[in-house]
Design a protein around this motif. Sequence first.
Motif, PDB file in Angstrom:
ATOM      1  N   GLN A 180       0.842  -1.189   0.000  1.00  0.00           N
ATOM      2  CA  GLN A 180       0.000   0.000   0.000  1.00  0.00           C
ATOM      3  C   GLN A 180       0.879   1.242   0.000  1.00  0.00           C
ATOM      4  O   GLN A 180       1.490   1.590   1.010  1.00  0.00           O
ATOM      5  N   ALA A 181       0.938   1.906  -1.159  1.00  0.00           N
ATOM      6  CA  ALA A 181       1.752   3.117  -1.272  1.00  0.00           C
ATOM      7  C   ALA A 181       1.020   4.288  -0.622  1.00  0.00           C
ATOM      8  O   ALA A 181       1.644   5.176  -0.047  1.00  0.00           O
ATOM      9  N   VAL A 182      -0.311   4.301  -0.734  1.00  0.00           N
ATOM     10  CA  VAL A 182      -1.134   5.324  -0.079  1.00  0.00           C
ATOM     11  C   VAL A 182      -2.185   4.589   0.733  1.00  0.00           C
ATOM     12  O   VAL A 182      -2.854   3.692   0.214  1.00  0.00           O
ATOM     13  N   ARG A 183      -2.319   4.949   2.017  1.00  0.00           N
ATOM     14  CA  ARG A 183      -3.157   4.141   2.904  1.00  0.00           C
ATOM     15  C   ARG A 183      -4.165   5.001   3.640  1.00  0.00           C
ATOM     16  O   ARG A 183      -3.966   5.384   4.779  1.00  0.00           O
TER      17      ARG A 183
ATOM     18  N   GLY B  62       9.225   8.542  -0.664  1.00  0.00           N
ATOM     19  CA  GLY B  62       8.566   7.249  -0.556  1.00  0.00           C
ATOM     20  C   GLY B  62       7.345   7.253   0.330  1.00  0.00           C
ATOM     21  O   GLY B  62       6.724   6.218   0.551  1.00  0.00           O
ATOM     22  N   SER B  63       6.938   8.436   0.817  1.00  0.00           N
ATOM     23  CA  SER B  63       5.801   8.471   1.732  1.00  0.00           C
ATOM     24  C   SER B  63       4.465   8.478   0.996  1.00  0.00           C
ATOM     25  O   SER B  63       3.409   8.479   1.625  1.00  0.00           O
ATOM     26  N   GLY B  64       4.498   8.488  -0.335  1.00  0.00           N
ATOM     27  CA  GLY B  64       3.252   8.363  -1.087  1.00  0.00           C
ATOM     28  C   GLY B  64       2.709   9.673  -1.623  1.00  0.00           C
ATOM     29  O   GLY B  64       1.564   9.731  -2.082  1.00  0.00           O
ATOM     30  N   LYS B  65       3.515  10.726  -1.611  1.00  0.00           N
ATOM     31  CA  LYS B  65       3.039  12.032  -2.075  1.00  0.00           C
ATOM     32  C   LYS B  65       2.714  12.000  -3.572  1.00  0.00           C
ATOM     33  O   LYS B  65       1.624  12.393  -3.993  1.00  0.00           O
ATOM     34  N   SER B  66       3.679  11.513  -4.353  1.00  0.00           N
ATOM     35  CA  SER B  66       3.463  11.486  -5.808  1.00  0.00           C
ATOM     36  C   SER B  66       2.309  10.570  -6.185  1.00  0.00           C
ATOM     37  O   SER B  66       1.501  10.894  -7.066  1.00  0.00           O
TER      38      SER B  66
ATOM     39  N   PHE C 186       0.726  21.469  -3.454  1.00  0.00           N
ATOM     40  CA  PHE C 186       2.163  21.654  -3.599  1.00  0.00           C
ATOM     41  C   PHE C 186       2.890  20.554  -2.853  1.00  0.00           C
ATOM     42  O   PHE C 186       2.914  20.524  -1.626  1.00  0.00           O
ATOM     43  N   ILE C 187       3.461  19.628  -3.618  1.00  0.00           N
ATOM     44  CA  ILE C 187       4.147  18.483  -3.016  1.00  0.00           C
ATOM     45  C   ILE C 187       5.624  18.808  -2.850  1.00  0.00           C
ATOM     46  O   ILE C 187       6.249  19.320  -3.775  1.00  0.00           O
ATOM     47  N   SER C 188       6.144  18.531  -1.679  1.00  0.00           N
ATOM     48  CA  SER C 188       7.551  18.851  -1.447  1.00  0.00           C
ATOM     49  C   SER C 188       8.067  18.034  -0.281  1.00  0.00           C
ATOM     50  O   SER C 188       7.300  17.532   0.531  1.00  0.00           O
ATOM     51  N   HIS C 189       9.383  17.866  -0.224  1.00  0.00           N
ATOM     52  CA  HIS C 189       9.919  17.267   0.994  1.00  0.00           C
ATOM     53  C   HIS C 189      10.569  18.347   1.853  1.00  0.00           C
ATOM     54  O   HIS C 189      11.193  18.054   2.859  1.00  0.00           O
ATOM     55  N   ASP C 190      10.398  19.593   1.420  1.00  0.00           N
ATOM     56  CA  ASP C 190      11.049  20.707   2.088  1.00  0.00           C
ATOM     57  C   ASP C 190      10.043  21.437   2.981  1.00  0.00           C
ATOM     58  O   ASP C 190       9.230  22.226   2.517  1.00  0.00           O
ATOM     59  N   LEU C 191      10.108  21.126   4.266  1.00  0.00           N
ATOM     60  CA  LEU C 191       9.127  21.663   5.202  1.00  0.00           C
ATOM     61  C   LEU C 191       9.176  23.195   5.260  1.00  0.00           C
ATOM     62  O   LEU C 191       8.143  23.865   5.301  1.00  0.00           O
TER      63      LEU C 191
ATOM     64  N   LEU D 121      -0.278  19.255   4.834  1.00  0.00           N
ATOM     65  CA  LEU D 121      -0.503  17.863   5.228  1.00  0.00           C
ATOM     66  C   LEU D 121       0.865  17.231   5.421  1.00  0.00           C
ATOM     67  O   LEU D 121       1.736  17.363   4.569  1.00  0.00           O
ATOM     68  N   ILE D 122       1.054  16.548   6.539  1.00  0.00           N
ATOM     69  CA  ILE D 122       2.303  15.819   6.736  1.00  0.00           C
ATOM     70  C   ILE D 122       2.021  14.348   6.464  1.00  0.00           C
ATOM     71  O   ILE D 122       1.138  13.763   7.085  1.00  0.00           O
ATOM     72  N   MET D 123       2.746  13.769   5.507  1.00  0.00           N
ATOM     73  CA  MET D 123       2.525  12.360   5.173  1.00  0.00           C
ATOM     74  C   MET D 123       3.676  11.511   5.683  1.00  0.00           C
ATOM     75  O   MET D 123       4.835  11.910   5.663  1.00  0.00           O
ATOM     76  N   TYR D 124       3.310  10.321   6.117  1.00  0.00           N
ATOM     77  CA  TYR D 124       4.325   9.366   6.540  1.00  0.00           C
ATOM     78  C   TYR D 124       3.826   7.974   6.184  1.00  0.00           C
ATOM     79  O   TYR D 124       2.704   7.597   6.554  1.00  0.00           O
ATOM     80  N   ALA D 125       4.633   7.234   5.467  1.00  0.00           N
ATOM     81  CA  ALA D 125       4.305   5.849   5.106  1.00  0.00           C
ATOM     82  C   ALA D 125       2.898   5.714   4.530  1.00  0.00           C
ATOM     83  O   ALA D 125       2.143   4.834   4.924  1.00  0.00           O
ATOM     84  N   GLY D 126       2.547   6.606   3.609  1.00  0.00           N
ATOM     85  CA  GLY D 126       1.276   6.469   2.926  1.00  0.00           C
ATOM     86  C   GLY D 126       0.085   7.032   3.662  1.00  0.00           C
ATOM     87  O   GLY D 126      -1.056   6.904   3.210  1.00  0.00           O
TER      88      GLY D 126
END
Lengths: 295, 371
Positions: A24-27, A45-49, A211-216, A227-232
């Motif tokens: 499950q990439a997005v959960r 790898g947290s499922g943003k894309s 706006f998807i980014s890994h730059d907080l 939104l903060i995503m972690y492991a999907g």
Amino acid sequence: MTGAPLLSIRDLCVTFPTRQGEFQAVRGVSFDLGRERLGVVGESGSGKSMTGRAILGLVRPPGRVTAARMDLDGQPILNLPERRMRAIRGGRISMVMQDPKFSLNPVMRVGPQIMEAYRLHAGGGRAAARARALEMLAAVQIRDPERVFGLYPHEVSGGMGQRIMIAMMLAPDPEILIADEPTSALDVSVRAEVLNIMDALVRDRGMGLIFISHDLNLVAQFCDRVLIMYAGRVVEELPARDLHAARHPYTRGLLDSLPRLDAPVDRLAVLERQDDWRTEAIDASMVDALPGGLR
Amino acid sequence: MTRTAPTGGQALPPAGAAPVPALPPAPGSGRLAATGRRARALGGILLSLALTLLGLLLVTFIIGRVMPIDPVLKVVGERATPEQYEAARQAMGLDQPLAVQFLTYIGDVLRGDFGRSISTGHPVAEDLRRVFPATLELAAMGTLIGVLAGVPLGVVAAARRGGWVDQIARVAALVGYSMPIFWLGLMGLLVFYGILGWVGGPGRQDILYDGMVPEVTRLLLIDSALAGDWGAFRDAFGHIILPASLLGYFSLAYISRMTRSFMLEQLSAEYITTARVKGLSEGRVVWGHAFRNIAVPLVTVIALSFGSLLEGSVLTEIIFSWPGIGSYITKTLLAGDMNAVLGGTIVVGVCFIGLNVLSDLLYRFLDPRAA
Ligand SMILES: Nc1ncnc2c1ncn2[C@@H]1O[C@H](COP(=O)(O)OP(=O)(O)O)[C@@H](O)[C@H]1O
Ligand SMILES: [Mg+2]
């Protein structure tokens, strides 16, 4: 503002079959998007894309997308027939990807690529599409649009390429733009400029921006809500200006692992991860309980 | 550096105040520079072409000298007196130093003089003008079949990877790679000519039409069409279709595999996602975007395939009694007719080199990223 948000998503899941079983990439991602700038942050790898691609109906088999709700302006768009989905793609929801070096067709001149996007949704003749392409190139602050119109992608710089992507994706006047790390492949010196251009266009048109980014840091400065995503999963959702008051340990970890000028430390904190964050994430009811002004 | 950011976005870092660069220092700025580079590249190609041709002539020249066949003896016959032999040797220039002989040879070849064939009694050049078009026509038809079937097959196999078209294409290519051509050729003749009678038999045409079509290009299909002689056209078509299909099948096996792997590479590229995001139909994504990117390398593959049919159709020509250059070289080689063999070799070699240069040029001038 109308009652329904631009985009409303509940319990979105993206699943891939693998040899070890389902992955499950997005959960169970849930959020609403209004005419605002919504940041989606999380480690690689947290499922943003995947979340972005699922919204556009671009998860290719054997990947599978399910959701309790995926509505655009109140109309369900999950599992629409491909023909109807194509009208939404590009026409109502569009996407700018990471690296313009790879996301523009290398053997087509820039102008015709923009014209193609516009004509597909707006119809009309070549002359109108050409005028529109030039207008869009000017709108992304490109001087001498006539010249750039005839260039091939390898003849433009990264910053210019990304502005061309923005021009192309906004030409048919979509309501939502998904920007998937639109500046992380660019030179640091042109990032802010590209963001400014995108931001101005999105706001002038009253669009919704994911706006998807890994730059907080970037997201905190640039977006209204994060939104903060972690492991999907979405582990925390909060207004960007309240980010410093984030409560979730993962968000706190992200914040603490950022270098700060005002409070230098000898060593940056190492990001901690705990297994229960994978399961205890915020659920749809919490999204619904959020203050309405943020929709 | 005090320009404000173009948007006045409040929430942005101050780096936004950097001025918009007029135009990036694009790699290879200016069309003029590109034209200069292309001219230089063209010069390089022409130079290497000249050297390769020289090498080809050197090789054929040396083969002509080291073969254990005495060209003088072939001309004067076994029973000539030593005086007659020496006179003939001098008349043929064989008493000159090797370097002089080589220069004379180059001059002759450049004038289209390959000497006289002892097995046909005609000048070799004249023979080649007769047999080469037959091979050219056969190889062209074979390539045409290979391209018309192989390219779409490869594209669809890649677009629907793992689907039934992909499976069929895989098996077809495997069979094409592994089936001996003489077996396929004989079976084809047996079934389609012997049993079904759908196609013409061996040769280029029936005796009925022999010499009836005015020679313009010496390609029978074109000449008969030009003359409006549709009976002769149908006859020529009936004769060429089976050997051409056979060659076309081998060409298809190669072209479809190459097309498929080129397409798979492109279809996983990021610009394909862009095309889908735009809302393009899958057909336009595949043909309008991915295929455009393989067009140039595909031209090279097709040229190479054509070249290999030109030089490698010997077995097919023998099985089908096709009066082409493959049959000609084989027959004259067995007769020890070196002028004919080397003349034919030069023609085939020049074709192969020419096709390589052509595909190189096409690559440099069609691909916007080259140059
Ligand atoms: N086709 C696929 N098959 C299996 N797993 C995939 C596939 N595509 C992506 N994933 C996985 O999905 C997860 C989320 O990916 P992605 O959305 O790209 O992350 P990111 O947050 O970095 O954008 C990753 O762990 C990735 O490995
Ligand atoms: Mg990503």
